[in-house]
Design a protein around this motif. Structure first.
Motif, PDB file in Angstrom:
ATOM      1  N   VAL A 176       0.842  -1.201   0.000  1.00 61.21           N
ATOM      2  CA  VAL A 176       0.000   0.000   0.000  1.00 61.21           C
ATOM      3  C   VAL A 176       0.876   1.249   0.000  1.00 61.21           C
ATOM      4  CG1 VAL A 176      -1.713   1.316   1.302  1.00 61.21           C
ATOM      5  CG2 VAL A 176      -1.953  -1.164   1.079  1.00 61.21           C
ATOM      6  N   ARG A 177       1.932   1.236   0.799  1.00 58.33           N
ATOM      7  CA  ARG A 177       2.852   2.386   0.810  1.00 58.33           C
ATOM      8  C   ARG A 177       3.489   2.591  -0.559  1.00 58.33           C
ATOM      9  NH1 ARG A 177       4.573  -0.018   5.555  1.00 58.33           N
ATOM     10  NH2 ARG A 177       6.546  -0.596   4.599  1.00 58.33           N
ATOM     11  N   ARG A 178       3.891   1.501  -1.195  1.00 54.00           N
ATOM     12  CA  ARG A 178       4.501   1.619  -2.525  1.00 54.00           C
ATOM     13  C   ARG A 178       3.486   2.140  -3.545  1.00 54.00           C
ATOM     14  NH1 ARG A 178       8.238   2.841  -4.102  1.00 54.00           N
ATOM     15  NH2 ARG A 178       8.640   1.413  -5.794  1.00 54.00           N
ATOM     16  N   ALA A 179       2.241   1.714  -3.449  1.00 58.32           N
ATOM     17  CA  ALA A 179       1.204   2.212  -4.354  1.00 58.32           C
ATOM     18  C   ALA A 179       1.023   3.718  -4.176  1.00 58.32           C
ATOM     19  CB  ALA A 179      -0.113   1.480  -4.097  1.00 58.32           C
ATOM     20  N   GLU A 180       1.012   4.177  -2.928  1.00 59.83           N
ATOM     21  CA  GLU A 180       0.882   5.606  -2.667  1.00 59.83           C
ATOM     22  C   GLU A 180       2.062   6.378  -3.248  1.00 59.83           C
ATOM     23  OE1 GLU A 180       0.359   5.964   1.539  1.00 59.83           O
ATOM     24  OE2 GLU A 180      -1.794   5.579   1.408  1.00 59.83           O
ATOM     25  N   GLN A 181       3.249   5.816  -3.134  1.00 66.91           N
ATOM     26  CA  GLN A 181       4.424   6.476  -3.706  1.00 66.91           C
ATOM     27  C   GLN A 181       4.311   6.566  -5.229  1.00 66.91           C
ATOM     28  OE1 GLN A 181       7.505   3.987  -2.140  1.00 66.91           O
ATOM     29  NE2 GLN A 181       7.823   5.254  -0.317  1.00 66.91           N
ATOM     30  N   GLN A 182       3.825   5.506  -5.840  1.00 68.31           N
ATOM     31  CA  GLN A 182       3.664   5.518  -7.297  1.00 68.31           C
ATOM     32  C   GLN A 182       2.625   6.558  -7.722  1.00 68.31           C
ATOM     33  OE1 GLN A 182       5.561   4.066  -9.557  1.00 68.31           O
ATOM     34  NE2 GLN A 182       6.777   3.195  -7.906  1.00 68.31           N
ATOM     35  N   LEU A 183       1.562   6.705  -6.951  1.00 68.67           N
ATOM     36  CA  LEU A 183       0.550   7.710  -7.274  1.00 68.67           C
ATOM     37  C   LEU A 183       1.120   9.121  -7.157  1.00 68.67           C
ATOM     38  CD1 LEU A 183      -2.561   6.130  -5.535  1.00 68.67           C
ATOM     39  CD2 LEU A 183      -2.047   6.222  -7.985  1.00 68.67           C
ATOM     40  N   GLU A 184       1.936   9.352  -6.143  1.00 73.86           N
ATOM     41  CA  GLU A 184       2.581  10.656  -5.991  1.00 73.86           C
ATOM     42  C   GLU A 184       3.503  10.937  -7.175  1.00 73.86           C
ATOM     43  OE1 GLU A 184       4.533  10.650  -2.209  1.00 73.86           O
ATOM     44  OE2 GLU A 184       2.643  10.484  -1.109  1.00 73.86           O
ATOM     45  N   LEU A 185       4.257   9.933  -7.591  1.00 71.43           N
ATOM     46  CA  LEU A 185       5.147  10.108  -8.741  1.00 71.43           C
ATOM     47  C   LEU A 185       4.350  10.361 -10.019  1.00 71.43           C
ATOM     48  CD1 LEU A 185       7.755   7.319  -7.924  1.00 71.43           C
ATOM     49  CD2 LEU A 185       8.133   9.798  -7.854  1.00 71.43           C
ATOM     50  N   ALA A 186       3.222   9.712 -10.167  1.00 71.66           N
ATOM     51  CA  ALA A 186       2.378   9.922 -11.345  1.00 71.66           C
ATOM     52  C   ALA A 186       1.870  11.357 -11.394  1.00 71.66           C
ATOM     53  CB  ALA A 186       1.204   8.942 -11.330  1.00 71.66           C
ATOM     54  N   GLN A 187       1.521  11.889 -10.248  1.00 71.10           N
ATOM     55  CA  GLN A 187       1.001  13.257 -10.201  1.00 71.10           C
ATOM     56  C   GLN A 187       2.078  14.284 -10.532  1.00 71.10           C
ATOM     57  OE1 GLN A 187      -0.712  13.431  -6.307  1.00 71.10           O
ATOM     58  NE2 GLN A 187      -2.544  12.295  -6.917  1.00 71.10           N
ATOM     59  N   ARG A 188       3.327  13.960 -10.273  1.00 65.97           N
ATOM     60  CA  ARG A 188       4.437  14.885 -10.545  1.00 65.97           C
ATOM     61  C   ARG A 188       4.980  14.754 -11.960  1.00 65.97           C
ATOM     62  NH1 ARG A 188       8.385  13.447  -6.047  1.00 65.97           N
ATOM     63  NH2 ARG A 188       6.811  12.635  -4.680  1.00 65.97           N
ATOM     64  N   ALA A 189       4.700  13.647 -12.607  1.00 67.21           N
ATOM     65  CA  ALA A 189       5.276  13.393 -13.930  1.00 67.21           C
ATOM     66  C   ALA A 189       4.598  14.249 -14.998  1.00 67.21           C
ATOM     67  CB  ALA A 189       5.136  11.920 -14.279  1.00 67.21           C
ATOM     68  N   ASP A 190       5.374  14.580 -16.027  1.00 69.48           N
ATOM     69  CA  ASP A 190       4.866  15.413 -17.117  1.00 69.48           C
ATOM     70  C   ASP A 190       4.574  14.614 -18.387  1.00 69.48           C
ATOM     71  OD1 ASP A 190       5.115  17.760 -15.608  1.00 69.48           O
ATOM     72  OD2 ASP A 190       7.218  17.986 -16.181  1.00 69.48           O
ATOM     73  N   HIS A 191       5.280  13.528 -18.558  1.00 69.39           N
ATOM     74  CA  HIS A 191       5.145  12.740 -19.786  1.00 69.39           C
ATOM     75  C   HIS A 191       4.018  11.723 -19.625  1.00 69.39           C
ATOM     76  CE1 HIS A 191       6.210  10.062 -23.086  1.00 69.39           C
ATOM     77  NE2 HIS A 191       6.905  11.082 -23.577  1.00 69.39           N
ATOM     78  N   GLU A 192       3.171  11.635 -20.639  1.00 70.74           N
ATOM     79  CA  GLU A 192       1.990  10.766 -20.569  1.00 70.74           C
ATOM     80  C   GLU A 192       2.344   9.299 -20.303  1.00 70.74           C
ATOM     81  OE1 GLU A 192      -1.480   9.254 -23.605  1.00 70.74           O
ATOM     82  OE2 GLU A 192      -0.663  11.264 -23.888  1.00 70.74           O
ATOM     83  N   GLN A 193       3.396   8.795 -20.935  1.00 70.48           N
ATOM     84  CA  GLN A 193       3.774   7.399 -20.747  1.00 70.48           C
ATOM     85  C   GLN A 193       4.327   7.154 -19.346  1.00 70.48           C
ATOM     86  OE1 GLN A 193       6.364   6.863 -24.136  1.00 70.48           O
ATOM     87  NE2 GLN A 193       4.788   5.675 -25.204  1.00 70.48           N
ATOM     88  N   VAL A 194       5.006   8.130 -18.795  1.00 65.60           N
ATOM     89  CA  VAL A 194       5.538   7.995 -17.428  1.00 65.60           C
ATOM     90  C   VAL A 194       4.389   7.982 -16.436  1.00 65.60           C
ATOM     91  CG1 VAL A 194       6.981   9.083 -15.671  1.00 65.60           C
ATOM     92  CG2 VAL A 194       7.729   9.061 -18.063  1.00 65.60           C
ATOM     93  N   VAL A 195       3.420   8.862 -16.629  1.00 62.14           N
ATOM     94  CA  VAL A 195       2.236   8.896 -15.764  1.00 62.14           C
ATOM     95  C   VAL A 195       1.536   7.537 -15.811  1.00 62.14           C
ATOM     96  CG1 VAL A 195      -0.046   9.928 -15.443  1.00 62.14           C
ATOM     97  CG2 VAL A 195       1.921  11.379 -15.989  1.00 62.14           C
TER      98      VAL A 195
END
Length: 52
Positions: A5-24
């Motif tokens: 669950v912690r790792r999922a939350e980290q991935q969601l935070e990274l998705a929100q910060r990413a600019d590139h569609e494929q990275v998101v």
């Protein structure tokens, strides 16, 4: 809170910060996989089945 669950939350935070569609998309996919692991039904191990 579990590791997955912690790792999922980290991935969601990274998705929100990413600019590139494929990275998101990759971060959201990883978050979903972590959540699948976090909430997957547990399968008894062979040793636990023998103890019962």
């Amino acid at each position: 809170m579990s590791y997955f669950v912690r790792r999922a939350e980290q991935q969601l935070e990274l998705a929100q910060r990413a600019d590139h569609e494929q990275v998101v998309s990759a971060h959201y996919e990883l978050a979903n996989l972590y959540l699948d692991r976090a909430y997957a039904p547990t399968v008894p191990t062979e040793s636990a089945a023998q103890a019962a």
